[in-house]
Design a protein around this motif. Structure first.
Motif, PDB file in Angstrom:
ATOM      1  N   TYR A   1     -63.862  45.359 -16.262  1.00  0.00           N
ATOM      2  CA  TYR A   1     -63.312  46.432 -15.432  1.00  0.00           C
ATOM      3  C   TYR A   1     -63.930  47.783 -15.762  1.00  0.00           C
ATOM      4  O   TYR A   1     -63.877  48.699 -14.945  1.00  0.00           O
TER       5      TYR A   1
ATOM      6  N   ASN B   1     -58.141  37.783  -8.992  1.00  0.00           N
ATOM      7  CA  ASN B   1     -57.184  38.811  -9.418  1.00  0.00           C
ATOM      8  C   ASN B   1     -55.798  38.242  -9.640  1.00  0.00           C
ATOM      9  O   ASN B   1     -54.810  38.968  -9.616  1.00  0.00           O
TER      10      ASN B   1
ATOM     11  N   LEU C   1     -53.754  39.748 -12.418  1.00  0.00           N
ATOM     12  CA  LEU C   1     -53.101  41.021 -12.141  1.00  0.00           C
ATOM     13  C   LEU C   1     -51.757  40.807 -11.452  1.00  0.00           C
ATOM     14  O   LEU C   1     -50.778  41.499 -11.760  1.00  0.00           O
ATOM     15  N   SER C   2     -51.705  39.852 -10.524  1.00  0.00           N
ATOM     16  CA  SER C   2     -50.435  39.579  -9.845  1.00  0.00           C
ATOM     17  C   SER C   2     -49.424  38.940 -10.790  1.00  0.00           C
ATOM     18  O   SER C   2     -48.224  39.235 -10.728  1.00  0.00           O
TER      19      SER C   2
ATOM     20  N   GLN D   1     -47.385  41.295 -12.973  1.00  0.00           N
ATOM     21  CA  GLN D   1     -46.261  41.995 -12.363  1.00  0.00           C
ATOM     22  C   GLN D   1     -44.915  41.345 -12.716  1.00  0.00           C
ATOM     23  O   GLN D   1     -43.872  41.989 -12.620  1.00  0.00           O
TER      24      GLN D   1
ATOM     25  N   MET E   1     -59.952  42.490 -20.289  1.00  0.00           N
ATOM     26  CA  MET E   1     -60.277  43.267 -19.100  1.00  0.00           C
ATOM     27  C   MET E   1     -61.660  43.910 -19.172  1.00  0.00           C
ATOM     28  O   MET E   1     -62.267  44.176 -18.156  1.00  0.00           O
TER      29      MET E   1
END
Length: 520
Positions: free
Chosen positions: A194, A360, A363-364, A367, A450
Motif C-alpha cells: 500500500y 480487498n 479490508l472488508s 470492518q 500492508m
C-alpha cells in the motif's frame, strides 16, 4: 550349591539396607554408624562420587594436570582469522534462525514480505538473497528455498499473505512470483504494497507516455539542482522556507507525490530562487545554464498542465485534473497533444488502480472488528463480511456470529483502538478460549501485511554494514551481520553466547581446538 552361595552372600551384607529395611528403630543410630564404617559402603560411595569423571589415578597424576594446562594455553593462543570470524558469524546467524524457527512453529498464521533492494505482531529478518536472475522463476525458487529452510512447508496452511511491490515480475497474475507462490501455498493471498500504490501507478504512466516522462524528469532535475549545492540550498531555505524532496532509495515511493505537491505550492518562489542563481556573480556557466533551463520548464505550458494534473491526481481529486491548460497561440500544437494524452493517462491510472486493488477482502473483513462500527453492527449485522471471512479461512459461521454479537453488545469494547488492541485484550484477560473463532480471525487480520516498508528499511541498514571497505563481502556474511543489526533483541536472550559457542565448537573438520578442558 547355588542356593548356598546366595545365602552366604546375603549373610555377608546387611540386607536391611538393601532389601528388608530397618525395623529396629531403637538401635537405628548405632546401625547407621556401623554401616558408614563398613568397607563396602565406603567403596560404593567413592565409586558414586567418581561417576562420569576421570579415573582417580589420572586426577592424582601431576602430568595430567600439566597436560591440561598446556592444552588450555594453546587454545587461548588461537587468533581470530577471517575464516574463524565468518564461522562465528555463521553460528550467530544459525542460532538466531533457530529462535525464529521456534517462533514460526508457535505462530498460528504467517505472512511474507519480499523486495528488490513492532508490537506483539513480530516481523523478523531472515536473509538477503541473490537469485540467479530477476526472472519470476528464479525469484520464486529463492523465496521457496527460504520458506523451506524455515520449515514453513511443514505447515503450509499457516502462510496466509504475501506482500510485494508493483513490479510485473512480483505481482503478475499469470506467471508472477505471487502466482507461483500460491501454487505451492494455496491460502497465500497477494497484497500489493500500500505504500507503493499510487506512486507505481504514476511510474507506469511515465513509462507509457513521453510527455509525462519529460515532466517527471524535469521535476527530479529541480530537486537535485538545489540539493547538490549548499549555496542554492541556502537561497531555497531563505525564499521558499521549505526543501524540495529528493529521491532517496529508502523511501522512494514517497518522492513523486511530495515533490509534485511542493513544486505546485511554491512555483513562484522556486522561479525566484532560480533567477537569483542566474544573477549571482559567483555562479559558473553550468549553474546558469541549468537554472535557465529549469526556469523555462516552470514557465512552460505543458509542464504546468501536468504539474496541475498530477497534483490533483495525487491529492485524490482526479475528476478536476483535465479542466486545466488553456490553449495559447504559441503552444497550440502542444495543447492539442495534451488533449490526446490526458485521457490515455487517466485510463491507464484507472486500470492500474483496479488491478492493484483486485483483492480487498481483508479490508472488508477488518470492518467486523472496527470499534467505530460496533453500534451500527449491533443494529444491522454485517452478514456479507462474515460470509467472506468464513469462505476464505474456513471458520465456524454460527459460533463466530454469536460471539461477534456479544462483542457488539458490550459498550466497553467500543473504546478499543483497533483489532490489535482487541486481540491483546482477549489474551491478557484469558478470554481467548471463550472466543476461539473471533481470536482466530483477529490473528488473521493483524497478520495481513500492508506494506513492504520493513523490507525497504533493511536496505538503509546496508549502508552501515556493507561499507566501501567491505564491498567484497559474500552473501552469508552479509546476512549474518544484517541479522546482528536488525534482530538485536535475539542477541540479548539468556544463554545466547553459550549457544553460539556450542554451535561453533560442534562444527566438524577443525584442525585447532577451541574448547577448554576442565579437570573433573
Amino acid at each position: 550349591m547355588i542356593n548356598q552361595e546366595q545365602k552366604q552372600c546375603k549373610s555377608s551384607t546387611d540386607s536391611a539396607w538393601t532389601e528388608t529395611g530397618i525395623t529396629d528403630l531403637k538401635n537405628f543410630q548405632a546401625k547407621v554408624k556401623k554401616h558408614n564404617s563398613r568397607e563396602k559402603h565406603l567403596n560404593g560411595f567413592i565409586e558414586f562420587s567418581m561417576l562420569g569423571k576421570v579415573d582417580i589415578m589420572w586426577q592424582l597424576d601431576s602430568d595430567y594436570h600439566h597436560n591440561i594446562k598446556i592444552y588450555n594455553e594453546n587454545v587461548s593462543k588461537i587468533g581470530l582469522s577471517k575464516t574463524i570470524q565468518n564461522e562465528l558469524l555463521e553460528s550467530i546467524y544459525e542460532v538466531c534462525l533457530n529462535f525464529i524457527r521456534s517462533e514460526l512453529s508457535k505462530a498460528n498464521f504467517l505472512a511474507i514480505e519480499v523486495d528488490e533492494t513492532t508490537d506483539k505482531i513480530n516481523e523478523r529478518f531472515i536473509s538477503f538473497l541473490r537469485p540467479k536472475s530477476h526472472s519470476a522463476n528464479d525469484v520464486t525458487a529463492a523465496v521457496l528455498c527460504e520458506l523451506e529452510k524455515m520449515n514453513v512447508h511443514e505447515t503450509p496452511e499457516k502462510l496466509i499473505a504475501q506482500c510485494y511491490d508493483g513490479a510485473p515480475v512480483m505481482s503478475g497474475h499469470k506467471s508472477g512470483v505471487q502466482t507461483r507462490i500460491r501454487e505451492m501455498y494455496r491460502n497465500t493471498h497477494f497484497i500489493h504494497c500500500y505504500a507503493h500504490q499510487l506512486n507505481l501507478i504514476v511510474e507506469r504512466c511515465v513509462m507509457g507516455n513521453k510527455q509525462v516522462w519529460i515532466f517527471f524528469s524535469s521535476l527530479e532535475g529541480i530537486s537535485t539542482s538545489f540539493s547538490r549545492s549548499s549555496s542554492r540550498t541556502a537561497i531555497l531555505d531563505k525564499v521558499v522556507k521549505k526543501r524540495i524532496p529528493t529521491c532517496p532509495q529508502s523511501v522512494r515511493w514517497n518522492f513523486k507525490s511530495r515533490g509534485v505537491t511542493t513544486v505546485y505550492k511554491h512555483q513562484k518562489e522556486i522561479v525566484e530562487c532560480l533567477e537569483r542563481n542566474i544573477d549571482d556573480d559567483a555562479s559558473d556557466y553550468k549553474t546558469i545554464n541549468k537554472a535557465t533551463g529549469l526556469k523555462g520548464f516552470l514557465q512552460d505550458a505543458d509542464f504546468l498542465f501536468w504539474l496541475n494534473s498530477f497534483n490533483t491526481i495525487l491529492s485524490s481529486k482526479l475528476g478536476r485534473s483535465l479542466g486545466t491548460g488553456r490553449p495559447t497561440a504559441k503552444r497550440g500544437r502542444f495543447t492539442e497533444s495534451r488533449i490526446v494524452c490526458a485521457p490515455n493517462v487517466c485510463d491507464l491510472i484507472t486500470t492500474q488502480i483496479r488491478e492493484r486493488f483486485s483483492f480487498n477482502d481483508h479490508l472488508s473483513i477488518a470492518q467486523l472488528f472496527d470499534p467505530l462500527l460496533f453500534a451500527e453492527h449491533q443494529t444491522i449485522f454485517p452478514d456479507k463480511e462474515l460470509k467472506t471471512a468464513v469462505n476464505l479461512f474456513n471458520l465456524q459461521s454460527s459460533d463466530l456470529r454469536h460471539k461477534l454479537n456479544m462483542l457488539y453488545g458490550q459498550k466497553d469494547f467500543m473504546k478499543a483502538s483497533g483489532a490489535l488492541t482487541l486481540l491483546n485484550f482477549l489474551y491478557d484477560n484469558n478470554l481467548a478460549k471463550a472466543f476461539p473463532e473471533s481470536v482466530k480471525l483477529l490473528q488473521i487480520i493483524v497478520t495481513f501485511t500492508m506494506t513492504t516498508g520493513e523490507a525497504e528499511r533493511c536496505f538503509s541498514m546496508l549502508k552501515r554494514v556493507k561499507t566501501l571497505m567491505r564491498n567484497t563481502m559474500n552473501e552469508d556474511r552479509l546476512s549474518a551481520l544484517a541479522m546482528c543489526s536488525l534482530e538485536k533483541e535475539l542477541l540479548n536472550r539468556p544463554n545466547f553466547n553459550e549457544m553460539v559457542i556450542d554451535h561453533f565448537a560442534a562444527q566438524k573438520g577443525r584442525r585447532a581446538d577451541f574448547v577448554y578442558k576442565q579437570m573433573k
